[in-house]
Design a protein around this motif. Structure first.
Motif, PDB file in Angstrom:
ATOM      1  N   UNK A 193       0.833  -1.203   0.000  1.00  0.00           N
ATOM      2  CA  UNK A 193       0.000   0.000   0.000  1.00  0.00           C
ATOM      3  C   UNK A 193       0.869   1.256   0.000  1.00  0.00           C
ATOM      4  N   UNK A 194       1.913   1.277   0.775  1.00  0.00           N
ATOM      5  CA  UNK A 194       2.800   2.444   0.841  1.00  0.00           C
ATOM      6  C   UNK A 194       3.507   2.668  -0.495  1.00  0.00           C
ATOM      7  N   UNK A 195       3.966   1.583  -1.122  1.00  0.00           N
ATOM      8  CA  UNK A 195       4.644   1.711  -2.413  1.00  0.00           C
ATOM      9  C   UNK A 195       3.684   2.197  -3.489  1.00  0.00           C
ATOM     10  N   UNK A 196       2.468   1.690  -3.491  1.00  0.00           N
ATOM     11  CA  UNK A 196       1.492   2.116  -4.501  1.00  0.00           C
ATOM     12  C   UNK A 196       1.084   3.574  -4.293  1.00  0.00           C
ATOM     13  N   UNK A 197       0.965   4.009  -3.051  1.00  0.00           N
ATOM     14  CA  UNK A 197       0.640   5.411  -2.781  1.00  0.00           C
ATOM     15  C   UNK A 197       1.779   6.310  -3.256  1.00  0.00           C
ATOM     16  N   UNK A 198       3.019   5.922  -3.004  1.00  0.00           N
ATOM     17  CA  UNK A 198       4.171   6.692  -3.477  1.00  0.00           C
ATOM     18  C   UNK A 198       4.219   6.761  -5.003  1.00  0.00           C
TER      19      UNK A 198
END
Length: 89
Positions: A5-10
């Motif tokens: 989730x963090x990578x996709x948001x970035x």
């Protein structure tokens, strides 16, 4: 899951930030008028004498140089009444 989730948001945030920036104006060539204006602005910052400035400005603008200078009349005293060309000064 948190890591994905963090990578996709970035990735989404960086993609949107890249789309939001405008192309820089330095990438397009300057027009002739813009080039002349920049040259005149640079000339005014050079700290030249008045005569040198007028000579170089006339060369940049393509206009004939106007003769500037003193009228060779000398200084006048404001307290003295003088007639110049049929009129009081």
């Amino acid at each position: 899951m948190n890591r994905l989730l963090a990578i996709s948001v970035l990735l989404v945030a960086s993609f949107l930030a890249g789309c939001a920036t405008h192309p820089s104006p330095e990438l397009r060539p300057y027009t002739a008028q813009e080039t002349q204006q920049l040259a005149l602005e640079a000339l005014s910052r050079r700290g030249l004498s008045f005569d040198e400035y007028q000579q170089q400005r006339a060369a940049l603008t393509g206009q004939p140089q106007k003769p500037f200078g003193f009228d060779r009349q000398g200084e006048m005293n404001a307290e003295r009444s003088v007639m110049l060309h049929g009129r009081p000064s």
